[in-house]
Scaffold this motif. Sequence first.
Motif, PDB file in Angstrom:
ATOM      1  N   LEU A   1       0.829  -1.200   0.000  1.00 56.35           N
ATOM      2  CA  LEU A   1       0.000   0.000   0.000  1.00 56.35           C
ATOM      3  C   LEU A   1       0.870   1.261   0.000  1.00 56.35           C
ATOM      4  O   LEU A   1       0.646   2.180  -0.797  1.00 56.35           O
ATOM      5  CB  LEU A   1      -0.930   0.009   1.208  1.00 56.35           C
ATOM      6  N   ALA A   2       1.851   1.312   0.867  1.00 55.76           N
ATOM      7  CA  ALA A   2       2.723   2.490   0.927  1.00 55.76           C
ATOM      8  C   ALA A   2       3.409   2.733  -0.412  1.00 55.76           C
ATOM      9  O   ALA A   2       3.655   3.882  -0.797  1.00 55.76           O
ATOM     10  CB  ALA A   2       3.745   2.323   2.038  1.00 55.76           C
ATOM     11  N   SER A   3       3.704   1.654  -1.138  1.00 56.93           N
ATOM     12  CA  SER A   3       4.372   1.770  -2.432  1.00 56.93           C
ATOM     13  C   SER A   3       3.508   2.499  -3.458  1.00 56.93           C
ATOM     14  O   SER A   3       4.031   3.020  -4.447  1.00 56.93           O
ATOM     15  CB  SER A   3       4.727   0.379  -2.975  1.00 56.93           C
ATOM     16  N   ARG A   4       2.223   2.542  -3.245  1.00 56.66           N
ATOM     17  CA  ARG A   4       1.342   3.258  -4.162  1.00 56.66           C
ATOM     18  C   ARG A   4       1.407   4.763  -3.936  1.00 56.66           C
ATOM     19  O   ARG A   4       0.958   5.541  -4.785  1.00 56.66           O
ATOM     20  CB  ARG A   4      -0.094   2.766  -4.015  1.00 56.66           C
ATOM     21  N   PHE A   5       1.963   5.178  -2.789  1.00 54.41           N
ATOM     22  CA  PHE A   5       2.117   6.601  -2.491  1.00 54.41           C
ATOM     23  C   PHE A   5       3.522   7.109  -2.814  1.00 54.41           C
ATOM     24  O   PHE A   5       3.725   8.317  -2.958  1.00 54.41           O
ATOM     25  CB  PHE A   5       1.846   6.855  -1.009  1.00 54.41           C
ATOM     26  N   GLY A   6       4.492   6.228  -2.877  1.00 56.56           N
ATOM     27  CA  GLY A   6       5.874   6.634  -3.112  1.00 56.56           C
ATOM     28  C   GLY A   6       6.796   5.435  -3.046  1.00 56.56           C
ATOM     29  O   GLY A   6       6.356   4.288  -3.164  1.00 56.56           O
ATOM     30  N   ASP A   7       8.078   5.700  -2.833  1.00 54.61           N
ATOM     31  CA  ASP A   7       9.087   4.648  -2.797  1.00 54.61           C
ATOM     32  C   ASP A   7       9.474   4.352  -1.348  1.00 54.61           C
ATOM     33  O   ASP A   7      10.116   5.187  -0.693  1.00 54.61           O
ATOM     34  CB  ASP A   7      10.331   5.066  -3.574  1.00 54.61           C
ATOM     35  N   PRO A   8       9.103   3.171  -0.823  1.00 49.15           N
ATOM     36  CA  PRO A   8       9.486   2.842   0.552  1.00 49.15           C
ATOM     37  C   PRO A   8      11.001   2.797   0.717  1.00 49.15           C
ATOM     38  O   PRO A   8      11.726   2.350  -0.177  1.00 49.15           O
ATOM     39  CB  PRO A   8       8.877   1.449   0.761  1.00 49.15           C
TER      40      PRO A   8
ATOM     41  N   THR B   1      17.425  26.650   7.589  1.00 48.17           N
ATOM     42  CA  THR B   1      16.515  26.626   8.731  1.00 48.17           C
ATOM     43  C   THR B   1      15.063  26.715   8.272  1.00 48.17           C
ATOM     44  O   THR B   1      14.181  26.063   8.830  1.00 48.17           O
ATOM     45  CB  THR B   1      16.830  27.782   9.698  1.00 48.17           C
ATOM     46  N   VAL B   2      14.831  27.505   7.251  1.00 44.66           N
ATOM     47  CA  VAL B   2      13.509  27.595   6.631  1.00 44.66           C
ATOM     48  C   VAL B   2      13.631  27.052   5.213  1.00 44.66           C
ATOM     49  O   VAL B   2      14.396  27.584   4.412  1.00 44.66           O
ATOM     50  CB  VAL B   2      12.981  29.039   6.601  1.00 44.66           C
ATOM     51  N   HIS B   3      12.916  25.962   4.929  1.00 48.17           N
ATOM     52  CA  HIS B   3      12.962  25.407   3.582  1.00 48.17           C
ATOM     53  C   HIS B   3      11.592  25.483   2.937  1.00 48.17           C
ATOM     54  O   HIS B   3      10.565  25.626   3.617  1.00 48.17           O
ATOM     55  CB  HIS B   3      13.495  23.962   3.597  1.00 48.17           C
ATOM     56  N   THR B   4      11.574  25.417   1.624  1.00 41.50           N
ATOM     57  CA  THR B   4      10.318  25.432   0.882  1.00 41.50           C
ATOM     58  C   THR B   4       9.821  24.005   0.725  1.00 41.50           C
ATOM     59  O   THR B   4      10.538  23.135   0.232  1.00 41.50           O
ATOM     60  CB  THR B   4      10.525  26.071  -0.511  1.00 41.50           C
ATOM     61  N   HIS B   5       8.589  23.771   1.152  1.00 45.90           N
ATOM     62  CA  HIS B   5       8.025  22.423   1.079  1.00 45.90           C
ATOM     63  C   HIS B   5       7.967  21.985  -0.389  1.00 45.90           C
ATOM     64  O   HIS B   5       7.409  22.703  -1.229  1.00 45.90           O
ATOM     65  CB  HIS B   5       6.626  22.410   1.685  1.00 45.90           C
ATOM     66  N   PRO B   6       8.524  20.822  -0.732  1.00 43.12           N
ATOM     67  CA  PRO B   6       8.603  20.426  -2.140  1.00 43.12           C
ATOM     68  C   PRO B   6       7.266  20.115  -2.792  1.00 43.12           C
ATOM     69  O   PRO B   6       7.177  20.085  -4.021  1.00 43.12           O
ATOM     70  CB  PRO B   6       9.498  19.176  -2.100  1.00 43.12           C
TER      71      PRO B   6
ATOM     72  N   THR C   1       8.062   4.247   5.664  1.00 44.61           N
ATOM     73  CA  THR C   1       8.357   5.621   5.270  1.00 44.61           C
ATOM     74  C   THR C   1       8.713   5.636   3.791  1.00 44.61           C
ATOM     75  O   THR C   1       9.375   4.729   3.288  1.00 44.61           O
ATOM     76  CB  THR C   1       9.517   6.181   6.099  1.00 44.61           C
ATOM     77  N   VAL C   2       8.265   6.698   3.080  1.00 43.09           N
ATOM     78  CA  VAL C   2       8.472   6.731   1.634  1.00 43.09           C
ATOM     79  C   VAL C   2       8.998   8.079   1.176  1.00 43.09           C
ATOM     80  O   VAL C   2       8.782   9.118   1.813  1.00 43.09           O
ATOM     81  CB  VAL C   2       7.163   6.408   0.863  1.00 43.09           C
ATOM     82  N   TYR C   3       9.691   8.031   0.028  1.00 40.99           N
ATOM     83  CA  TYR C   3      10.019   9.221  -0.744  1.00 40.99           C
ATOM     84  C   TYR C   3       8.965   9.369  -1.836  1.00 40.99           C
ATOM     85  O   TYR C   3       8.625   8.392  -2.514  1.00 40.99           O
ATOM     86  CB  TYR C   3      11.398   9.101  -1.389  1.00 40.99           C
ATOM     87  N   ASP C   4       8.453  10.567  -2.002  1.00 42.89           N
ATOM     88  CA  ASP C   4       7.405  10.840  -2.979  1.00 42.89           C
ATOM     89  C   ASP C   4       7.986  11.746  -4.062  1.00 42.89           C
ATOM     90  O   ASP C   4       8.123  12.948  -3.866  1.00 42.89           O
ATOM     91  CB  ASP C   4       6.209  11.497  -2.302  1.00 42.89           C
ATOM     92  N   ASP C   5       8.312  11.160  -5.195  1.00 41.92           N
ATOM     93  CA  ASP C   5       8.885  11.918  -6.306  1.00 41.92           C
ATOM     94  C   ASP C   5       7.899  12.108  -7.458  1.00 41.92           C
ATOM     95  O   ASP C   5       8.281  12.557  -8.534  1.00 41.92           O
ATOM     96  CB  ASP C   5      10.139  11.219  -6.841  1.00 41.92           C
ATOM     97  N   ALA C   6       6.631  11.741  -7.256  1.00 43.08           N
ATOM     98  CA  ALA C   6       5.648  11.847  -8.326  1.00 43.08           C
ATOM     99  C   ALA C   6       5.278  13.302  -8.574  1.00 43.08           C
ATOM    100  O   ALA C   6       5.379  14.162  -7.700  1.00 43.08           O
ATOM    101  CB  ALA C   6       4.399  11.047  -7.973  1.00 43.08           C
ATOM    102  N   ASP C   7       4.849  13.582  -9.809  1.00 46.48           N
ATOM    103  CA  ASP C   7       4.384  14.928 -10.154  1.00 46.48           C
ATOM    104  C   ASP C   7       2.888  15.060  -9.856  1.00 46.48           C
ATOM    105  O   ASP C   7       2.170  14.068  -9.797  1.00 46.48           O
ATOM    106  CB  ASP C   7       4.613  15.213 -11.642  1.00 46.48           C
TER     107      ASP C   7
END
Length: 291
Positions: A57-64, A192-197, A282-288
């Motif tokens: 399931l998590a894999s459908r949201f991003g890369d575990p 310290t302040v980053h822009t949310h991707p 936990t996943v990385y989400d690189d989708a557009d």
Amino acid sequence: MQRTAMRISPQGDFGVVVEDFDATSHDDIRAVKRAVYRDRIAVLKGIELDPHQFVALASRFGDPVRYYEPIYAHPEVPDVFVSSNVDTGEQRVGVPKTGKFWHSDYQFMPRAFDLTFIHPQVVPAHNRGTYFIDLAAAYRILSPELRQSIADTMATHSVHRYFKIRPSDVYRPISELLAEIERKTPPVTAPTVHTHPHTGEPVVYISEGFTTNITAADGTDRPDLLRELLTATGQLDDTMTHPAIRLQTFERGDLLIWDNRTMVHRALHTATAEPSVSHRVTVYDDADGRA
């Protein structure tokens, strides 16, 4: 037969509740992901998944991404991080009392996770839940003077303070262990302040657990500025009454998904000996086109 349409409802002033979620529906996945980036956390109700299904399931949201220390890994599905105080006999599965400090998952690594998934397995009757602070909202309410003070500064993050001693570390010289930590997870520095991707929002990206220092543009260390920020965002309030702090409770059959880039969290552990087990992916989400 036509299935019941998924429903996403506000959860008071914090997050959303999702009912009748269909894990096979691309539309449901996209809608939940949008809700998480917009509302920070989603609680999916009526979800029962074994570890293999959880990762799928998590894999459908991003890369575990598997946690770098294997002592936390599920013995059959290593991509599942296990928090557990239950003694399973010959071999302990998971680690007890994880996350009892403010942090963002993998904040001490070059890249933090985008999304965190928690699926409670054994739920204590009392004192269960996770505290959250929305650091995008926190940035918006900082005083203009404090915002100006942190502009162009850098924050350093390290796992040193909360690295858990492993069974294999018994009798090792502390100098050897510290050298290994430094080699595997050297401190990382980021704005310290980053822009949310995914949303474009400014986020004051610090935590009581992992942020060790703030450095001004001229290279000056600013521990006073770090403490001021931690105080302003509620992370030094041990009473948990700061207005920025929210407590998210859960029950068996819940699946929690939150925006790890924006939310720092801190586990509420029961003070009793009640069994408690949860699975995390936990996943990385690189989708557009996420939000």
